[in-house]
Design an enzyme around this catalytic site. Structure first.
Site, PDB file in Angstrom:
ATOM      1  N   LYS A 189      -0.513  -5.562   8.250  1.00  0.00           N
ATOM      2  CA  LYS A 189       0.491  -4.883   9.068  1.00  0.00           C
ATOM      3  C   LYS A 189       0.169  -3.403   9.341  1.00  0.00           C
ATOM      4  O   LYS A 189       0.464  -2.901  10.416  1.00  0.00           O
ATOM      5  CB  LYS A 189       1.867  -4.998   8.404  1.00  0.00           C
ATOM      6  N   ASP A 213      10.700  -6.338  12.238  1.00  0.00           N
ATOM      7  CA  ASP A 213      11.350  -6.484  10.927  1.00  0.00           C
ATOM      8  C   ASP A 213      12.610  -5.618  10.841  1.00  0.00           C
ATOM      9  O   ASP A 213      13.642  -6.058  10.320  1.00  0.00           O
ATOM     10  CB  ASP A 213      10.396  -6.056   9.801  1.00  0.00           C
TER      11      ASP A 213
HETATM   12  P1  NDP Z   1       5.619  -3.859  -1.370  1.00  0.00           P
HETATM   13  O1  NDP Z   1       4.634  -4.395  -2.325  1.00  0.00           O
HETATM   14  O2  NDP Z   1       5.196  -2.997  -0.222  1.00  0.00           O
HETATM   15  O3  NDP Z   1       6.728  -2.998  -2.183  1.00  0.00           O
HETATM   16  C1  NDP Z   1       7.349  -3.508  -3.313  1.00  0.00           C
HETATM   17  C2  NDP Z   1       8.399  -2.512  -3.790  1.00  0.00           C
HETATM   18  O4  NDP Z   1       9.094  -3.100  -4.891  1.00  0.00           O
HETATM   19  C3  NDP Z   1       7.830  -1.189  -4.285  1.00  0.00           C
HETATM   20  O5  NDP Z   1       8.724  -0.155  -3.964  1.00  0.00           O
HETATM   21  C4  NDP Z   1       7.772  -1.419  -5.798  1.00  0.00           C
HETATM   22  O6  NDP Z   1       7.808  -0.234  -6.538  1.00  0.00           O
HETATM   23  C5  NDP Z   1       9.062  -2.174  -5.978  1.00  0.00           C
HETATM   24  N1  NDP Z   1       9.160  -2.938  -7.206  1.00  0.00           N
HETATM   25  C6  NDP Z   1       8.445  -4.018  -7.559  1.00  0.00           C
HETATM   26  N2  NDP Z   1       8.847  -4.475  -8.761  1.00  0.00           N
HETATM   27  C7  NDP Z   1       9.855  -3.663  -9.160  1.00  0.00           C
HETATM   28  C8  NDP Z   1      10.687  -3.614 -10.302  1.00  0.00           C
HETATM   29  N3  NDP Z   1      10.570  -4.491 -11.289  1.00  0.00           N
HETATM   30  N4  NDP Z   1      11.627  -2.646 -10.367  1.00  0.00           N
HETATM   31  C9  NDP Z   1      11.757  -1.750  -9.381  1.00  0.00           C
HETATM   32  N5  NDP Z   1      11.012  -1.736  -8.270  1.00  0.00           N
HETATM   33  C10 NDP Z   1      10.068  -2.689  -8.168  1.00  0.00           C
HETATM   34  O7  NDP Z   1       6.419  -5.126  -0.838  1.00  0.00           O
HETATM   35  P2  NDP Z   1       7.311  -5.213   0.477  1.00  0.00           P
HETATM   36  O8  NDP Z   1       8.090  -3.975   0.574  1.00  0.00           O
HETATM   37  O9  NDP Z   1       6.487  -5.626   1.629  1.00  0.00           O
HETATM   38  O10 NDP Z   1       8.261  -6.464   0.155  1.00  0.00           O
HETATM   39  C11 NDP Z   1       9.254  -6.429  -0.859  1.00  0.00           C
HETATM   40  C12 NDP Z   1       9.953  -7.780  -0.881  1.00  0.00           C
HETATM   41  O11 NDP Z   1      10.696  -7.939   0.311  1.00  0.00           O
HETATM   42  C13 NDP Z   1       8.954  -8.937  -0.943  1.00  0.00           C
HETATM   43  O12 NDP Z   1       9.032  -9.537  -2.225  1.00  0.00           O
HETATM   44  C14 NDP Z   1       9.354  -9.900   0.136  1.00  0.00           C
HETATM   45  O13 NDP Z   1       9.759 -11.132  -0.432  1.00  0.00           O
HETATM   46  C15 NDP Z   1      10.567  -9.263   0.784  1.00  0.00           C
HETATM   47  N6  NDP Z   1      10.421  -9.214   2.236  1.00  0.00           N
HETATM   48  C16 NDP Z   1      11.271  -9.972   2.984  1.00  0.00           C
HETATM   49  C17 NDP Z   1      11.203  -9.974   4.343  1.00  0.00           C
HETATM   50  C18 NDP Z   1      12.154 -10.808   5.128  1.00  0.00           C
HETATM   51  O14 NDP Z   1      11.914 -11.050   6.326  1.00  0.00           O
HETATM   52  N7  NDP Z   1      13.255 -11.260   4.533  1.00  0.00           N
HETATM   53  C19 NDP Z   1      10.189  -9.151   5.070  1.00  0.00           C
HETATM   54  C20 NDP Z   1       9.334  -8.400   4.176  1.00  0.00           C
HETATM   55  C21 NDP Z   1       9.462  -8.440   2.817  1.00  0.00           C
HETATM   56  P3  NDP Z   1       6.433   0.542  -6.934  1.00  0.00           P
HETATM   57  O15 NDP Z   1       5.898   1.132  -5.668  1.00  0.00           O
HETATM   58  O16 NDP Z   1       6.884   1.546  -7.926  1.00  0.00           O
HETATM   59  O17 NDP Z   1       5.506  -0.510  -7.495  1.00  0.00           O
END
Ligand code: NDP
Length: 278
Positions: free
Chosen positions: A66, A102
């Site tokens: 992306k 999105d």
């Molecule tokens: P990224 O990997 O870009 O970001 C993940 C985020 O989650 C980061 O901010 C990370 O923090 C945080 N995180 C992960 N584990 C924890 C935890 N245990 N506690 C607190 N924060 C946590 O993923 P995306 O942003 O692309 O996607 C996130 C979720 O959203 C995905 O799992 C996906 O399923 C969902 N999604 C759904 C969509 C839809 O159309 N419904 C579209 C896109 C995504 P850190 O940076 O500190 O690691």
């Protein structure tokens, strides 16, 4: 001639987009086919060149492409630039345009669920790609104030700084996910869970859900989890048990696809058929 569409990803076999778009094409009697396109990161430039050569009619992109797509297209829309991600490629003659559906997909999902976003105060959990899209989508739909909560507060602050100008007049703040201020929760109309912490529903997901003080939210608050595997996440179940309204993440997936479909075909997307295909 059959119009070809596809989704670029690596891996991509799990994607539900082909089923969703092919069902929509069939329902409208369009001579079009949507296929998964497995593209390793190093081959993305060659894949974009192939889209041009083969006159592919349009495409989606999923992980990990992306962000990298931005440099490879002829033009990228301001919202996609602000989010730092393109999920939809639209053909304009010989030119390939990059869009991000999105953000608006989340706003539409909430609006279709009856959530009036104008003037709301929202809290977005997470600082990754989904959180960026959520902030831009909510601000674009008239949300008045958004607090971004990260487990690393400096990342949340950075995000608020980066997106602030694009999201104006919506005000952006940052806070620490591990120490959400009770007053912030008490004044929150909409909580959007945009981390991957609730994915999979294991013990970590349950612990994450239990760590969010849902009891502090007002009774009218809506809780939306962008994670849709499982469909009813631990956080949504906890919110329902507290009597709060919930919206699942499948709606965002559906509406981002519907918006892409409408950009490609110029026709209203058959939402119910697409939802069933998901
Ligand atoms: P990224 O990997 O870009 O970001 C993940 C985020 O989650 C980061 O901010 C990370 O923090 C945080 N995180 C992960 N584990 C924890 C935890 N245990 N506690 C607190 N924060 C946590 O993923 P995306 O942003 O692309 O996607 C996130 C979720 O959203 C995905 O799992 C996906 O399923 C969902 N999604 C759904 C969509 C839809 O159309 N419904 C579209 C896109 C995504 P850190 O940076 O500190 O690691």
């Amino acid at each position: 001639m059959t119009a070809i569409y596809g989704v670029l990803g690596w891996p991509v076999a799990h994607s539900r987009s082909p089923a969703m778009h092919n069902a929509a094409f069939a329902a409208l009697g369009l001579d079009a086919l949507y296929v998964p396109l497995a593209v390793p990161p190093a081959r993305l430039p060659a894949a974009i060149a192939a889209l041009r050569t083969l006159d592919v009619a349009g495409a989606n992109a999923t992980l990990p492409h992306k962000s990298a797509l931005i440099a490879l297209l002829d033009q990228v829309e301001p919202a996609a630039l602000a989010i730092g991600a393109v999920n939809t490629i639209v053909r304009d003659g010989a030119r390939l345009l990059g869009a991000n559906t999105d953000a608006e997909g989340l706003a539409r999902s909430l609006q279709y669920a009856g959530v009036g976003l104008a003037g709301m105060r929202a809290l977005v959990l997470g600082t990754g790609g989904a959180a960026r899209a959520a902030v831009v989508g909510l601000a674009g739909a008239g949300v008045e104030r958004i607090a971004i909560a990260g487990r690393r507060r400096d990342q949340a602050q950075q995000l608020a700084l980066e997106l602030g100008a694009h999201c104006a007049p919506c005000a952006l703040d940052a806070c620490d996910l591990a120490a959400l201020p009770p007053a912030l929760l008490a004044a929150c109309d909409l909580l959007v869970q945009a981390t991957s912490a609730t994915l999979g529903d294991g013990a970590d997901a349950q612990a994450f859900a239990a760590s969010i003080a849902l009891a502090e939210l007002p009774a009218h608050a809506v809780v939306c989890d962008l994670v849709y595997k499982p469909l009813h996440t631990a956080l949504m179940r906890a919110a329902s048990a507290r009597g709060l309204r919930t919206v699942d993440g499948l709606g965002m997936l559906l509406h981002q696809g519907a918006l892409a479909f409408e950009r490609w075909t110029g026709q209203p997307a058959p939402l119910e058929i697409m939802r069933r295909a998901l």
